[in-house]
Scaffold this motif. Structure first.
Motif, mmCIF file in Angstrom:
data_model
loop_
_atom_site.group_PDB
_atom_site.id
_atom_site.type_symbol
_atom_site.label_atom_id
_atom_site.label_comp_id
_atom_site.label_asym_id
_atom_site.label_seq_id
_atom_site.Cartn_x
_atom_site.Cartn_y
_atom_site.Cartn_z
ATOM 1 N N GLY A 161 102.493 92.262 21.959
ATOM 2 C CA GLY A 161 101.067 92.021 21.771
ATOM 3 C C GLY A 161 100.500 91.093 22.828
ATOM 4 O O GLY A 161 101.176 90.722 23.788
ATOM 5 N N LYS A 162 99.241 90.734 22.635
ATOM 6 C CA LYS A 162 98.607 89.757 23.523
ATOM 7 C C LYS A 162 98.206 88.580 22.631
ATOM 8 O O LYS A 162 97.241 88.676 21.874
ATOM 9 N N GLY B 135 101.747 89.187 26.263
ATOM 10 C CA GLY B 135 100.536 88.873 27.008
ATOM 11 C C GLY B 135 99.707 87.842 26.269
ATOM 12 O O GLY B 135 100.111 87.333 25.219
ATOM 13 N N ARG B 136 98.578 87.513 26.836
ATOM 14 C CA ARG B 136 97.672 86.570 26.181
ATOM 15 C C ARG B 136 96.337 87.254 25.977
ATOM 16 O O ARG B 136 95.908 88.082 26.775
ATOM 17 N N PHE C 183 96.047 88.207 15.863
ATOM 18 C CA PHE C 183 96.305 87.292 16.971
ATOM 19 C C PHE C 183 97.287 87.853 17.985
ATOM 20 O O PHE C 183 97.640 87.181 18.944
ATOM 21 N N ALA C 184 97.746 89.092 17.746
ATOM 22 C CA ALA C 184 98.528 89.797 18.760
ATOM 23 C C ALA C 184 97.757 90.997 19.313
ATOM 24 O O ALA C 184 98.255 91.722 20.152
ATOM 25 N N ARG C 185 96.557 91.183 18.812
ATOM 26 C CA ARG C 185 95.636 92.222 19.294
ATOM 27 C C ARG C 185 96.251 93.611 19.219
ATOM 28 O O ARG C 185 96.067 94.443 20.098
ATOM 29 N N ARG C 186 97.048 93.864 18.156
ATOM 30 C CA ARG C 186 97.586 95.211 17.964
ATOM 31 C C ARG C 186 98.009 95.343 16.510
ATOM 32 O O ARG C 186 98.304 94.352 15.853
#
Lengths: 185, 644, 349
Positions: B359-360, C76-77, B291-294
């Motif tokens: 992260g995102k 970020g999102r 959920f943080a895309r990293r």
């Protein structure tokens, strides 16, 4: 019925019996009018009155034989009220032994109750009126465990004190017989 | 030597053909019907029922707590008397610690670890089934005992002499001590299974340096289990013999020691809470990257922190005994150790924060539960540091302050991440998504309810309210905060109902999930949801920590494993080079029957020591038939052997 | 009689019976019972450490929360379709690295501070001056406190129960023993707790620097009535303390009127003497609290009831109603006997 089923049923029986075995009764049943089951025998200590004034008997509570909590309380009271003073840990001293098979005045719960409440010749005091009757029934149950009469899962195990006789739940069942010379020694 | 009629065994190709997939499904699934359900050994089947059973115990433990909170809501309350209340809090603690917290973590790992490491099965699948049945039967025994008024009543920690033969008459505490035996056996077997699975069944290329952090967490937990559980096994066995046959381990008058129990129990008891906490950390490290895309920041530091936590956890146990008369200098050592264990946890927390920061973020329900960890667990950790100081502990030990602390760390550190894990992996397990809307309601009610219940308890402890009291006087002034706590408990109950509702509805009407609804990076998301019986029709070859994300990873798979029998690839421990092909056993009902026979042995030995002798005969028979080789299986395995 | 009453059914029934046999327990006026209200050096030392540790922990907690909030704000999102960033696999992330290093360094320093502070406080607690200390022997029973004060000659020793008196400003050395199971002696306003463990003798040092009544309670689960095993430490100015000691050393007051005389008679011929002692009478059993001066205590039944004739009567009539599971049986005395007995006991000041 095959062995596994029998075993399961036996186990279930032991477990279900736990319902009453584990009941912790804090309030005894109220004293009844007629003490049904509590015997008054003609054998009295010194021939005196059967019970001290101010006493009230509860009906027969011999089912406490199956209540581990009550038997354990009886063990505590045996210690607290110094029954060991005459009976030692059950081997007897001034008083007769309680862990063997000879019973001078009867081995049934009602007999033992009467012995405690009325007293007996040659030194057993009459505790009726002193010891509350429900506690007497607890002592009765404990006394019966001293000769292995109680079921193994009800009788107490070892106490947290200096070792004396073996724990009540590993004693051999001493099948009671009437004492040979009941009328005086 | 193959039999005359044997054809060349069929092996999987890459990519696996439709025929391969169908054959593998036939071979790896469990037999149908009720007997088939009893004989199941597929790790996913066992894992699912293990999770459901552990969750069932969680609900039962929660209902017990609800009863306790009802009684404590008002001062001088007569709802529940002391005898029943003592049974309630003992059952609550025993259920949560032995029947929910550790088993549910083992259950999740039984399901997930093979999927995450690219294996078709756990090691020792039949033993896995046996461990589940033993756990179930032990829990059932305890609850049947409770229902029959034979439930234990001397606390989940069972201090002697109160839990000893003199002060706990009857068989109540014997059922407790025997429950320990059941759950120890189950836990130890699961630990062995886990370690072997992680060490030997990983996909080629998945070096130890590349396994997911959740798998590291479970590996570390499994080693801890193997060192910690024997202590409580020893303690409870000594208690059983004290109570059954009159030994004097805990009888001071005869040379025993009441403190011996405390040492043995807490030597297990403290690592026990880390057995619960570390898998929670594993969940955190699985959910945050997705959920943080990293990937997680600081993988090596995270692994070292897990290992350091596990080691340090064994050096803290005396902090449960600060109020005894142990030497003061010795206690100071445990103060220092209890403070020190915060360091690896701090490393983990900072690494996660760094991951989130860079992260995102996608605020789905799993991430919400994960974010709650930072509030709840850290607060609990702070009160833990307070308790680590001997002088402060001497005031708040055995008060509601400790109740607050333990619930903050266990619920914040393990249960919140666990619920995040439920929401995260439910799509993989069932093929359906849980409702986000209900999930949010579940989350917020749980978080708010939890804090309303347990925060006031800090104050109650400081105001002098001890633990394990069935009621308290109105004159103490504790009524208001207790009423508030009970209100919070009600809120938690509602949130749990919402969760159950969410699961119920989503199983029927939930959105179809697909293989990878979250866009995650680990191997379990590369297969269908729910996974096929064999997990991987072709074992993947791994070249990085997040195999689904690594852009340079050449998609590579292993061909040549049998599709007609259960064959598994074993690899080396550190570097995961393919080592050997192992044929795995087929489903059989003997693990379940063996567990039944063992149950009879355990329950029988509560009543008589002879049960150990006589009841071990059926156990021996069951084990023999469990291992007895089957001709057809043997033939199939032999057909696969190659001369070097 | 065998009744299969599973606990859930029992709970429902007791819920119902709560409205029929609800016995309101008369409220005691408790002494000070708060860990944060220090009336002596021991709890004061602990209070100081508490303040320091609370401050540090609050700051750290807020810092972590702030870190979380900022992390959420600054990140970020994305969603499931956002391509995952694996570029850091090959490069060093300086920002996060420094953040973690500094965070850990600060944590280590703060942890060291707290550890040192804890050990220093430990030492302070151990160094309470014991010059001219008063020695009291405390034996914990299920569910009451036996207190023995020394003196010389031996005839000056006396035993009381559930209520300690100590002189203000004088150190007290408590020797702690347990008769049955593990209990814990805890009077929060004066000191931390100490367990009383069968087979061991433990000690606790404390000093009350302000006069007053301080409540204590057993703090180790000990069975049915752990909830109602309280005691009081009453710190008296020295003269008052001496007067109390002198009165405790005297045997029990002789009954002054017909009612109390009858009460004494009832006491001596009933089951009371099997467990209770009253100095100056033939009752000398040590299994239950010593009643020689029971009338002078502020509470009855280990802090469960206020002391008074009607409360005494209620207690003796049926202790199980107020403290189910306690070792004292219900009495079978008639109303008049009961009243006389209660009057006699309350007169024993």
């Amino acid at each position: 019925m095959n062995l596994p089923s029998a075993a399961v049923i036996a186990l279930l029986g032991l477990v279900l019996a736990g319902c009453y075995r584990e009941k912790r009764e804090f309030q005894p049943p109220p004293p009844g009018e007629a003490a049904a089951g509590a015997k008054a025998t003609p054998i009295l200590a010194g021939g005196g009155p059967a019970l001290q004034p101010g006493s009230a008997l509860t009906p027969d509570r011999s089912q406490l034989d199956e209540n581990a909590f009550a038997v354990n309380q009886g063990k505590r009271l045996f210690r607290w009220y110094n029954c060991s003073g005459c009976h030692a840990g059950g081997g007897g001293n001034m008083g007769p032994p309680l862990m063997d098979k000879e019973w001078l005045y009867g081995h049934e719960p009602a007999d033992i109750h009467a012995s405690i409440v009325e007293g007996r010749p040659k030194g057993m005091p009459a505790f009726g009126g002193r010891i509350p009757d429900d506690q007497v029934w607890q002592l009765v149950a404990y006394v019966r465990s001293m000769s292995g009469q109680l079921r193994k899962d009800v009788a107490p195990s070892r106490s947290d004190s200096l070792s004396g006789p073996p724990p009540e739940n590993v004693r051999d069942n001493e099948k009671p017989v009437a004492a040979s010379a009941a009328a005086g020694h | 030597m193959t039999t005359a009629a044997a054809t060349q065994p069929r092996l999987n190709s890459v990519p696996p053909t439709a025929q391969d997939i169908a054959a593998l499904e036939r071979v790896w699934r469990d037999p149908p019907g009720f007997l088939g359900w009893l004989a199941a050994i597929n790790h996913k089947a066992i894992g699912k029922r293990f999770i459901v059973t552990a969750f069932g115990f969680f609900v039962a433990g929660g209902l017990l707590a609800a009863a306790m909170r009802l009684q404590l809501a008002r001062p001088d309350n007569h709802l529940i008397g002391p005898d029943l209340y003592n049974q309630l809090f003992t059952m609550h603690g025993t259920t949560m610690m032995f029947l929910f917290a550790v088993p549910v973590m083992q259950a999740m790992s039984v399901y997930l670890v093979p999927l995450m490491i690219g294996s078709r099965s756990v090691a020792f699948p039949r033993m896995n089934a046996f461990a589940y049945w033993i756990f179930l039967f032990g829990g059932v025994m305890l609850y049947v005992a409770f229902a029959l008024n034979i439930g234990p009543d001397a606390g989940w920690f069972a201090y002697v002499p109160l839990a000893g033969p003199d002060y706990s008459p009857g068989k109540r505490m014997d059922f407790w001590a025997q429950l320990i035996t059941f759950t120890e056996l189950s836990g130890l077997l699961e630990a062995v299974i886990l370690v072997t699975t992680v060490f030997k069944l990983r996909a080629p290329g998945m070096t130890l340096n590349r396994i997911p952090l959740f798998v590291w967490g479970m590996l570390v937990t499994a080693f801890m289990v193997m060192f910690a559980l024997p202590a409580v096994m020893l303690a409870s066995t000594a208690l059983i013999t004290d109570r059954l046959v009159g030994t004097h381990f805990y009888n001071p008058a005869e040379g025993g020691d009441a403190i011996l129990w405390q040492h043995l129990f807490w030597f297990f008891g403290h690592p026990e809470v880390y057995l619960i906490f570390i898998p929670g950390l594993g969940f955190m490290s699985s959910i945050i990257p997705t959920f943080a895309r990293r990937p997680i920041f600081g993988y090596s530091a995270m692994v070292l922190s897990l290992i350091a936590t596990a080691f340090l956890a064994f050096g803290l146990w005396v902090h449960h005994m600060f109020a005894t008369n142990l030497p003061e200098l010795g206690k100071s050592f445990f103060t220092a150790a209890s403070m020190m264990i915060a360091i690896p946890s701090a490393v983990q927390i900072f690494c996660w924060l760094a991951t989130l920061w860079t992260g995102k973020l996608s605020f789905k329900t799993p991430l919400l539960f994960v974010l709650a960890f930072f509030f709840v667990l850290v607060l609990g950790g702070m009160t833990g540091l307070m308790l680590a100081a001997v002088p402060i502990d001497l005031q708040v030990h055995d008060t509601y302050f400790v109740v607050a602390h333990l619930h903050y760390v266990l619920i914040g550190g393990a249960v919140f991440p666990l619920f995040g894990a439920f929401y995260y992996w439910f799509p993989k397990i069932t093929g359906r998504m849980l409702s986000e809307r209900l999930g949010r309601w579940n989350f917020w009610l749980f978080l708010i309810g939890f804090n309303v219940t347990f925060f006031p308890m800090h104050l109650l402890g400081l105001q002098g309210m001890p633990r394990r009291v069935y009621t308290y006087g109105a004159e103490m002034g504790w009524g208001g905060l207790n009423a508030l706590a009970s209100l919070g408990a009600l809120t938690i109950a509602v949130s749990m109902l919402l969760f159950i509702l969410n699961v119920w509805r989503s199983l029927r009407h939930g959105e179809q999930a697909g293989a990878d609804p979250w866009g995650a990076g680990t191997l379990e998301w590369s297969i269908a949801s729910p996974p096929p019986a064999c997990n991987f029709a072709a074992i993947p070859v791994v070249a990085g920590r997040d195999p689904l994300w690594e852009p340079d990873a050449l998609p590579a798979h292993v061909s040549g494993l049998s599709v007609d029998s259960r064959e598994v690839l074993m690899t080396t421990v550190v570097d995961a080079h393919p080592e050997t092909r192992e044929s795995f056993p087929e489903p059989t009902i003997w693990p379940m029957l063996g567990a039944l026979a063992t149950t009879v042995l355990f329950i029988g030995s509560i009543f008589t020591p002879w049960a150990v002798v006589w009841a071990s005969l059926p156990v021996g028979i069951a084990l023999t038939l469990w291992f007895w080789p089957r001709r057809r299986e043997n033939a199939a395995h032999l057909a696969l052997e190659r001369t070097p | 009689m065998r009744r299969l009453l599973p606990p859930p059914v029992a709970a429902v029934l007791s819920f119902a019976s709560a409205f029929t046999m609800a016995q309101d327990r008369p409220n005691v006026v408790p002494g000070v019972h708060d860990a944060l209200v220090a009336a002596g050096p021991q709890s004061a030392h602990i209070g100081t450490l508490w303040n320091l540790v609370l401050a540090i922990c609050t700051i750290v907690f807020c810092a972590v929360l702030l870190g979380l909030v900022v992390a959420i704000w600054r990140s970020g999102r994305g969603d499931a379709t956002t391509r995952a960033d694996v570029s850091m696999v090959a490069r060093h992330e300086r920002g996060p690295y420094l953040g973690v290093i500094w965070g850990v360094a600060v944590s280590v320093v703060l942890l060291l501070v707290m550890t040192v502070a804890s050990v220093v406080t430990d030492r302070a607690l151990a160094r309470l001056s014991l010059v001219d200390a008063l020695h009291i022997e405390v034996t914990a029973h299920q569910w009451w406190w036996e207190l023995q004060y020394g003196g010389s000659p031996d005839s000056a020793r006396f035993t009381t129960a559930n209520e300690l008196h100590v002189p203000v400003g004088r150190p007290v050395v408590l020797t702690l023993k347990a008769d049955d199971v593990i209990h814990s002696f805890w009077v929060p306003s004066l000191a931390g707790k100490k367990d009383l463990i069968p087979g061991r003798t433990t000690t606790l040092h404390l000093r009350a620097d302000q006069a007053g009544r301080y409540r204590g309670q057993c703090a180790e689960f000990c069975g049915f009535q752990h909830a109602f095993m309280a005691f009081e430490v009453i710190a008296d100015p020295p003269e008052q303390y001496d007067a109390w000691v002198a009165s405790q050393r005297r045997p029990a007051a002789e009954p002054a009127d017909a009612t109390t005389r009858r009460g004494q008679e009832v006491f001596l011929r009933s089951s009371c003497v099997l467990c209770h002692a009253i100095e100056g009478t033939t009752a000398a059993a040590r299994k239950a609290p010593d009643l020689t001066h029971v009338g002078a205590r502020t509470t009855l039944a280990a802090g469960t009831l206020p002391n008074g004739t009607s409360e005494m009567q209620r207690w003796i009539a049926d202790p199980q109603r107020l403290k189910p599971g306690v070792n004292m049986p219900a009495s079978t005395l008639s109303g008049a006997d009961l009243g006389a007995l209660a009057a006699y006991l309350v007169s024993l000041k």
